[in-house]
Design a protein around this motif. Structure first.
Motif, short mmCIF file in Angstrom:
data_model
loop_
_atom_site.label_atom_id
_atom_site.label_comp_id
_atom_site.label_asym_id
_atom_site.label_seq_id
_atom_site.Cartn_x
_atom_site.Cartn_y
_atom_site.Cartn_z
N LEU A 14 0.76 -1.28 0.10
CA LEU A 14 -0.10 -0.07 -0.16
C LEU A 14 0.83 1.29 -0.06
CD1 LEU A 14 -2.72 1.43 0.14
CD2 LEU A 14 -2.65 0.98 2.64
N LEU A 15 1.96 1.29 0.96
CA LEU A 15 2.93 2.40 0.86
C LEU A 15 3.53 2.46 -0.57
CD1 LEU A 15 4.44 4.57 2.55
CD2 LEU A 15 5.87 2.94 3.37
N LEU A 19 3.38 6.05 -2.70
CA LEU A 19 4.67 6.52 -3.15
C LEU A 19 4.60 6.67 -4.63
CD1 LEU A 19 7.25 4.95 -0.74
CD2 LEU A 19 6.48 7.42 -0.65
N GLU A 20 3.88 5.99 -5.35
CA GLU A 20 3.96 6.01 -6.90
C GLU A 20 2.85 7.04 -7.36
OE1 GLU A 20 3.40 1.84 -7.87
OE2 GLU A 20 5.63 1.54 -7.90
N TRP A 27 6.94 15.15 -4.23
CA TRP A 27 7.73 15.81 -3.18
C TRP A 27 8.27 14.69 -2.46
CZ3 TRP A 27 7.91 20.72 -3.70
CH2 TRP A 27 6.82 21.45 -4.70
N TRP A 28 8.03 13.57 -2.52
CA TRP A 28 8.82 12.50 -1.47
C TRP A 28 9.97 11.98 -2.30
CZ3 TRP A 28 7.54 9.78 3.20
CH2 TRP A 28 6.73 10.62 4.05
N ASN A 29 9.68 11.92 -3.43
CA ASN A 29 11.06 11.57 -4.35
C ASN A 29 11.60 10.05 -3.84
OD1 ASN A 29 12.76 11.71 -6.59
ND2 ASN A 29 14.27 12.70 -5.42
N HIS A 30 10.71 9.11 -3.57
CA HIS A 30 11.21 8.04 -2.98
C HIS A 30 11.14 6.73 -4.09
CE1 HIS A 30 11.80 4.65 0.04
NE2 HIS A 30 12.02 5.76 0.74
N GLU A 31 12.36 5.89 -3.92
CA GLU A 31 12.11 4.59 -4.86
C GLU A 31 11.09 3.84 -4.12
OE1 GLU A 31 16.12 2.61 -5.02
OE2 GLU A 31 16.89 4.13 -3.93
#
Length: 177
Positions: A14-15, A19-20, A27-31
């Motif tokens: 879910l996370l 994040l996608e 804003w989070w720019n997370h892999e």
């Protein structure tokens, strides 16, 4: 009704989906690979690092994430924030996201922030204040902080979460009532 629960490894899919989402990814720019999420969120889930990752639920339905920590538990981050303002011992910070796109822009962000701050007062009685740095370019985020009652107390340069952003940040604060 907004409630919280600790993030678990079962929440990682879910996370990843949150994040996608374009409004989060900007804003989070997370892999978003399973390995990257496990690497970056796993230590907090397992209690191996001091931050707390909390799933935001509205009427029992997961809709977002709040991360909270004592600034003093992350010395490099504390040193960076301290270039903008004197940071009291025990000060805490939050980061947040609304993962469900259909809930963005409906006033949920300020409610989540107010609820997160109240949870800090309830669960961390030693915290004198909450300090939240936000990219100056992220108007939606800093407006949500303002609507939640936080006050802009500083402006300056901090390392951005997303390398496409410049270093301009605002710092918001709310003190324990």
């Amino acid at each position: 009704m907004i409630t919280w629960r600790r993030l678990t490894e079962d929440d990682f899919p879910l996370l990843i989906s949150w994040l996608e989402q374009p409004h989060v990814a900007r804003w989070w720019n997370h892999e978003t690979s399973a390995e990257a999420v496990r690497r970056d969120f796993g230590p907090a889930v397992r209690g191996e690092e001091p931050s707390e990752d909390l799933v935001v639920q509205v009427d029992g339905r997961p809709v977002g994430l709040v991360q909270r920590c004592r600034l003093g538990d992350y010395s490099e981050y504390l040193a960076e924030v301290a270039t903008l303002i004197d940071v009291p011992a025990g000060a805490m910070t939050i980061d947040y996201l609304i993962g469900e796109p259909q809930l963005v822009g409906r006033g949920l962000g300020p409610q989540v922030i107010r609820s997160a701050v109240q949870a800090i007062w309830d669960e961390h009685p030693e915290a004198p204040c909450v300090l939240v740095p936000v990219s100056a370019a992220n108007r939606a985020s800093w407006r949500a902080l303002e609507k939640a009652g936080l006050v802009r107390v500083a402006e300056g340069e901090l390392e951005p979460d997303n390398p496409v952003d410049d270093r301009a940040h605002y710092l918001y604060r709310v003190d324990r009532p």
